[in-house]
Design a protein around this motif. Structure first.
Motif, PDB file in Angstrom:
ATOM      1  N   ASN A   1      -4.139  -8.687 -17.108  1.00  0.00           N
ATOM      2  CA  ASN A   1      -3.660 -10.116 -16.289  1.00  0.00           C
ATOM      3  C   ASN A   1      -4.938  -9.441 -14.590  1.00  0.00           C
ATOM      4  N   ILE A   2      -5.978 -10.143 -14.394  1.00  0.00           N
ATOM      5  CA  ILE A   2      -6.684 -10.092 -13.054  1.00  0.00           C
ATOM      6  C   ILE A   2      -6.823 -11.272 -12.953  1.00  0.00           C
ATOM      7  N   SER A   3      -7.277 -10.696 -10.890  1.00  0.00           N
ATOM      8  CA  SER A   3      -7.341 -12.142 -10.598  1.00  0.00           C
ATOM      9  C   SER A   3      -8.404 -12.565 -10.082  1.00  0.00           C
ATOM     10  N   ARG A   4      -8.723 -13.589  -8.910  1.00  0.00           N
ATOM     11  CA  ARG A   4     -10.224 -13.795  -8.758  1.00  0.00           C
ATOM     12  C   ARG A   4     -10.730 -11.978  -7.371  1.00  0.00           C
ATOM     13  N   ALA A   5      -9.351 -12.010  -6.736  1.00  0.00           N
ATOM     14  CA  ALA A   5     -10.282  -9.920  -6.086  1.00  0.00           C
ATOM     15  C   ALA A   5     -11.059  -9.926  -6.971  1.00  0.00           C
TER      16      ALA A   5
ATOM     17  N   ILE B   1      -4.362  -6.211  -4.549  1.00  0.00           N
ATOM     18  CA  ILE B   1      -4.008  -6.339  -6.046  1.00  0.00           C
ATOM     19  C   ILE B   1      -5.115  -5.768  -7.105  1.00  0.00           C
ATOM     20  N   VAL B   2      -6.134  -5.271  -6.196  1.00  0.00           N
ATOM     21  CA  VAL B   2      -7.022  -4.581  -7.225  1.00  0.00           C
ATOM     22  C   VAL B   2      -6.761  -2.804  -6.746  1.00  0.00           C
ATOM     23  N   PRO B   3      -6.503  -2.302  -5.974  1.00  0.00           N
ATOM     24  CA  PRO B   3      -6.739  -1.235  -6.850  1.00  0.00           C
ATOM     25  C   PRO B   3      -5.025  -1.101  -7.340  1.00  0.00           C
ATOM     26  N   MET B   4      -3.641  -1.706  -7.260  1.00  0.00           N
ATOM     27  CA  MET B   4      -3.234  -2.184  -8.302  1.00  0.00           C
ATOM     28  C   MET B   4      -3.000  -1.913  -9.893  1.00  0.00           C
ATOM     29  N   THR B   5      -3.968  -3.108  -9.510  1.00  0.00           N
ATOM     30  CA  THR B   5      -4.332  -3.142 -11.079  1.00  0.00           C
ATOM     31  C   THR B   5      -5.179  -2.257 -11.827  1.00  0.00           C
TER      32      THR B   5
ATOM     33  N   ARG C   1       1.384  -1.506  -0.316  1.00  0.00           N
ATOM     34  CA  ARG C   1      -0.078  -0.534   0.030  1.00  0.00           C
ATOM     35  C   ARG C   1       0.715   1.140   0.069  1.00  0.00           C
ATOM     36  N   ARG C   2       1.944   0.718   0.753  1.00  0.00           N
ATOM     37  CA  ARG C   2       3.010   2.279   0.337  1.00  0.00           C
ATOM     38  C   ARG C   2       3.613   2.565  -0.912  1.00  0.00           C
TER      39      ARG C   2
ATOM     40  N   LEU D   1     -16.870  -4.005  -7.743  1.00  0.00           N
ATOM     41  CA  LEU D   1     -18.318  -3.420  -8.172  1.00  0.00           C
ATOM     42  C   LEU D   1     -17.650  -2.862  -9.519  1.00  0.00           C
ATOM     43  N   ARG D   2     -16.065  -2.233  -9.567  1.00  0.00           N
ATOM     44  CA  ARG D   2     -16.059  -1.007 -10.779  1.00  0.00           C
ATOM     45  C   ARG D   2     -15.279  -1.404 -11.707  1.00  0.00           C
TER      46      ARG D   2
END
Length: 514
Positions: A350-354, A321-325, A266-267, A359-360
């Motif tokens: 690349n997308i993952s299960r999370a 991984i969600v905000p990173m991607t 996160r940092r 929703l976005r």
């Protein structure tokens, strides 16, 4: 800024913070110590002036006692009053001479008997005190005259200045004391002057008496703060310095320690340390790049460039991984769409299960697809299979909606993850990516070659596109082309490169030639 400069910058910031913490104990305690020392010094000076006033008041009390005792004789002939005058001068402490006054003239004295010496009342402060540097009998010895008046008559008690100086000297601790009566002052070593008494210190204290019309003056100097601290509080200073250094060192050590993976990720996300590397995808027997897979790299300030396999699993497990991607997708599409893209160009992420539960995701893909479509390009999502995905009605609906937008969905690393055949059966999938572990063994391992043949045949029957990853030799490329693979990706075409380099080479048409 290169990684070395970043590491130096972080070290400097950590050192600066540690230095501030090291100084904190001194900064918090030293001012109070210095204030206490100055307050103690002031109180000590006040005590010595109070002590001097007490002794001077005692002397003046004796003079008042003698004056009151002889005042009833004022106006009588000197012969009748001589004995009472001499008696008071002999038995009352500090009184050297007693005298009587009539109409502001001394007419009788215990020392000289009858005489005539003018002594105007206006020369006395408050009508009671007058300080003289001396008289005819003792010209070098100061005198303090105490006067009490009646009707046209009065009594006078003369105090030897030596007693006054002894009282001042006995009370003096931090600096010399001065007695001032009116405009005349008396100081150490029989000093007498006019005006304001001399002061040797920068801090001056003036204390008037509450009982008699005189003032005591004194002054003192304050030591410089560093001298005062070292002379009065050397041990405390050393202890505080040691405590501060220990705290600063501990903080510096803690700042250098790795934090939890999710906190560090996160940092890094907040500091924009994740970079996009793009690896081109080509069609067999066709020049130019027809697409690219976006890979994530971490430009760590201390560790340099970190491979995705070292941080992506932690990012997926923690949900970062969600905000990173999301940040990566927006950055890459925005920069790529600043110039025309090749027709039919497909950009894969690349997308993952999370992310499937974010929703976005659909709204983001719709926005990105519209930006790419304006350049004649499109968006592709590569579903990784590192984690099992529970196929729910919501997931099935999401894939159908993405498919209707024109977003292509590919199963990444097909055959190496979880439940790939179930995904093909229930999800709206557009293609398969053959894992590089199978491609690398083409021609050398019969089983791997058969697996590649089977995957391509399965995709053909299901009318799915196929992309082979890890193509490193022309023999592999020729074999895959013969099988009818739709896309090739690997070091033979190009290594993953930073986004800026990819854009440059794409504009310069420095791309794949079969």
């Amino acid at each position: 800024m290169n990684p070395l400069q970043l590491r130096r910058q972080h070290r400097l910031s950590h050192l600066s913070l540690a230095a501030l913490v090291s100084l904190l104990p001194l900064a918090l305690i030293v001012p109070s110590l210095l204030w206490q020392e100055r307050a103690d010094q002031y109180r000590q000076t006040v005590r010595q002036t109070d002590m001097a006033q007490q002794r001077l008041d005692t002397i003046l009390d004796q003079a008042e006692r003698a004056s009151l005792a002889i005042l009833p004789y004022a106006g009588r002939p000197c012969g009748e009053a001589s004995y009472p005058l001499r008696h008071q001068a002999a038995v009352v402490p500090f009184v050297r001479t007693a005298a009587l006054i009539r109409d502001d003239v001394i007419y009788c004295s215990s020392l000289e008997g009858a005489l005539s010496m003018p002594l105007p009342k206006r020369e006395f402060i408050d009508g009671r005190l007058q300080l003289l540097p001396g008289n005819v009998v003792t010209p070098k010895i100061p005198l303090l005259l105490y006067r009490r008046d009646g009707a046209h008559v009065g009594a006078l008690a003369v105090i030897d200045g030596q007693y006054l100086q002894m009282a001042l000297q006995d009370a003096s601790v931090s600096g010399p004391l001065y007695l001032q009566v009116g405009d005349i002052w008396l100081g150490p070593q029989q000093q007498v002057g006019q005006g304001r008494p001399p002061q040797s210190g920068r801090v001056v204290l003036k204390r008037p008496s509450a009982r008699y019309p005189y003032t005591v003056w004194t002054s003192y100097n304050q030591l410089p703060w560093q001298d005062m601290l070292w002379q009065r509080h050397a041990l405390q200073t050393l202890l505080l310095s040691a405590l501060g250094l220990l705290a600063g060192f501990t903080l510096y050590w803690l700042l250098g320690r790795p934090v939890s993976p999710s906190m560090e990720l996160r940092r890094a996300l907040a500091d924009d340390e994740f970079e996009a590397y793009l690896q081109p995808v080509v069609r067999p027997m066709q020049a130019g790049w027809t697409g690219a897979e976006v890979l994530m790299r971490w430009r760590h300030p201390r560790g340099g460039l970190i491979r995705p396999d070292l941080f992506i699993p932690s990012a997926e497990e923690s949900g970062v991984i969600v905000p990173m991607t999301r940040q990566l997708m927006r950055t890459v599409v925005e920069q790529l769409c600043q110039a025309p893209l090749p027709p039919g160009f497909r950009l894969g992420f690349n997308i993952s299960r999370a992310q499937l539960h974010d929703l976005r995701l659909f709204d983001d893909c719709r926005e990105l697809q519209q930006q790419l479509a304006a350049q004649g390009a499109g968006l592709a999502l590569e579903l990784t299979e590192r984690e099992p995905i529970e196929i729910t009605p919501a997931i099935e609906r999401l894939f159908r909606d993405l498919h209707q937008l024109g977003v292509k969905i590919l199963l990444d690393d097909f055959g190496t993850g979880h439940s790939s055949l179930a995904y093909l059966h229930r999800l709206a999938v557009d293609g398969l990516k053959i894992d590089q572990s199978f491609v690398a063994r083409i021609g050398g391992d019969v089983l791997s070659t058969h697996i590649v043949d089977s995957v391509v045949e399965l995709a053909r029957k299901l009318e799915l596109q196929t992309v082979a990853e890890g193509v490193e030799t022309r023999e592999q490329a020729a074999y895959l082309t013969g099988l009818g693979v739709n896309g090739l990706q690997g070091y033979l075409i190009a290594r993953p490169m930073p986004l800026s380099e990819f854009v440059r080479r794409l504009r310069e048409d420095d791309s794949w030639t079969p």
